[in-house]
Design an enzyme around this catalytic site. Structure first.
Site, PDB file in Angstrom:
ATOM      1  N   GLU A   1      -2.108  -0.276   1.027  1.00 24.81           N
ATOM      2  CA  GLU A   1      -0.675  -0.535   0.851  1.00 24.81           C
ATOM      3  C   GLU A   1      -0.277  -1.841   1.552  1.00 24.81           C
ATOM      4  OE1 GLU A   1      -2.187   2.213   1.876  1.00 24.81           O
ATOM      5  OE2 GLU A   1      -1.124   4.031   1.284  1.00 24.81           O
TER       6      GLU A   1
ATOM      7  N   ARG B   1       0.641  -7.878   1.703  1.00 23.95           N
ATOM      8  CA  ARG B   1       0.275  -9.228   2.156  1.00 23.95           C
ATOM      9  C   ARG B   1       0.091 -10.154   0.966  1.00 23.95           C
ATOM     10  NH1 ARG B   1      -3.741  -6.962   5.880  1.00 23.95           N
ATOM     11  NH2 ARG B   1      -2.635  -6.607   7.828  1.00 23.95           N
TER      12      ARG B   1
ATOM     13  N   LYS C   1       5.744   2.190   7.299  1.00 21.97           N
ATOM     14  CA  LYS C   1       5.907   0.810   6.824  1.00 21.97           C
ATOM     15  C   LYS C   1       6.662   0.787   5.493  1.00 21.97           C
ATOM     16  CE  LYS C   1       2.266  -1.336   9.482  1.00 21.97           C
ATOM     17  NZ  LYS C   1       1.136  -2.249   9.565  1.00 21.97           N
TER      18      LYS C   1
ATOM     19  N   CYS D   1      -0.487   7.348   4.192  1.00 23.55           N
ATOM     20  CA  CYS D   1      -0.804   8.103   5.400  1.00 23.55           C
ATOM     21  C   CYS D   1       0.471   8.290   6.234  1.00 23.55           C
ATOM     22  CB  CYS D   1      -1.889   7.378   6.206  1.00 23.55           C
ATOM     23  SG  CYS D   1      -1.424   5.726   6.775  1.00 23.55           S
TER      24      CYS D   1
HETATM   25 ZN   LIG Z   1      -2.127   4.105   5.237  1.00 18.95          ZN
END
Ligand SMILES: [Zn+2]
Length: 313
Positions: free
Chosen positions: A80, A85, A223, A133
């Site tokens: 991810e 990026r 994130k 995650c």
């Molecule tokens: Zn992850």
């Protein structure tokens, strides 16, 4: 911002998997290894044409003691984060092109008072072959469709007895849950690690598991939640853009544990409290398309490598 049909969701996911299938073998998993695939897809809402502009794979993250003081090692190599990026490189490239030409064929941006505005017909879609995650990966192993009701009854119970720990874990009428290797932040309340559904706290910011020591990178659930609330572009690009870039559609892979309710909890309303207002509420889908390198009996080990593919042309 229209919701996609399930056919269109599958079409986009299959395109992502197809782009991955066509890249060379370097960095791809060996026969017994699994990996995660994430892509950012650009959609033209007028023509409905779309293309993968950034693709990343990976499942590794280095621990705090292995980080480079010179900043020459990548800390977080989850797919991810790799895809993001690459997407930022794509955005920089487009800004560079917009400084020289305003043709829609050349760039997705319009120059406006020294800053850059995304064209109205451009939207971005995020695809990932499995759940991120961290918090979103804490999913009941049974009664997935009842998960919303379970959260509601848990909330009611919490209001009654005001027991904070009890209010943050799943009720034990769920036999077991899919767990995440990501740990609660060191200074926060920790997982009770009780049996079955009482293993995890819900709605927590977590750090990614590392090899051996703890990492300093927060989980992909955390994130992505940040991308949804403040945009995916980051602080530097933010200075060049007239407004943040929000991902409008999130597609997660088939053939793996999935719960829309846990994604909504992780991205939008941590701890089952009222949804926090976000500038753009994204649509969330699961595709039926299965990425061929997901974790399975045949592929029990995580691949050490990552791939990054960015559209520059
Ligand atoms: Zn992850």
């Amino acid at each position: 911002m229209e919701e996609f049909t399930s056919e269109f969701v599958d079409k986009i996911a299959l395109t992502c998997i197809g782009v991955y299938a066509n890249i060379p073998k370097i960095g791809k998993p060996a026969a017994e290894e699994w990996n995660v695939l994430s892509c950012i897809v650009q959609l033209d809402t007028v023509t409905q044409n779309y293309e993968v502009v950034s693709l990343g794979t990976g499942s590794k993250c280095i621990g705090a003691t292995k980080m480079s003081p010179e900043g020459i090692k990548l800390n977080d190599s989850h797919a991810e984060v790799f895809a993001r990026r690459g997407f930022m490189l794509y955005i920089y490239k487009n800004i560079e092109k917009a400084m020289m030409s305003m043709s829609p064929r050349e760039t997705i941006f319009i120059k406006e008072n020294g800053q850059f505005r995304l064209r109205d017909n451009i939207e971005f879609v995020f695809y990932s072959s499995q759940m991120p995650c961290g918090d979103a990966s804490i999913i009941p192993k049974s009664n997935d469709s009842d998960y919303g009701n379970i959260l509601t009854s848990r909330k009611r119970e919490a209001e009654g007895n005001n027991d904070e720990i009890e209010s943050k874990i799943l009720k034990n009428d769920i036999d077991d849950i899919h767990r995440t290797g990501a740990k609660c932040l060191p200074h926060n309340e920790q997982d009770p690690k009780g049996p079955g559904a009482k293993y995890h706290l819900l709605g927590q910011v977590r750090t990614k598991p590392g090899l051996g020591d703890r990492t300093l990178s927060v989980s992909c659930s955390d994130k992505i939640a940040r991308w949804i609330h403040v945009g995916i572009q980051g602080a530097l690009l933010d200075m060049l853009l007239t407004e943040p870039i929000y991902i409008k559609h999130f597609i997660f892979g088939g053939g793996v544990p999935y719960s829309k309710e846990s994604l909504i909890r992780a991205f939008l309303n941590r701890n089952g409290k009222q949804q926090i207002t976000v500038p753009v509420t994204p649509h969330i889908y699961q595709t039926t398309a299965i990425f061929h390198h997901i974790k399975s009996e045949q592929r029990p080990r995580p691949a050490p490598g990552s791939v990054l593919l960015v559209k520059f042309g």
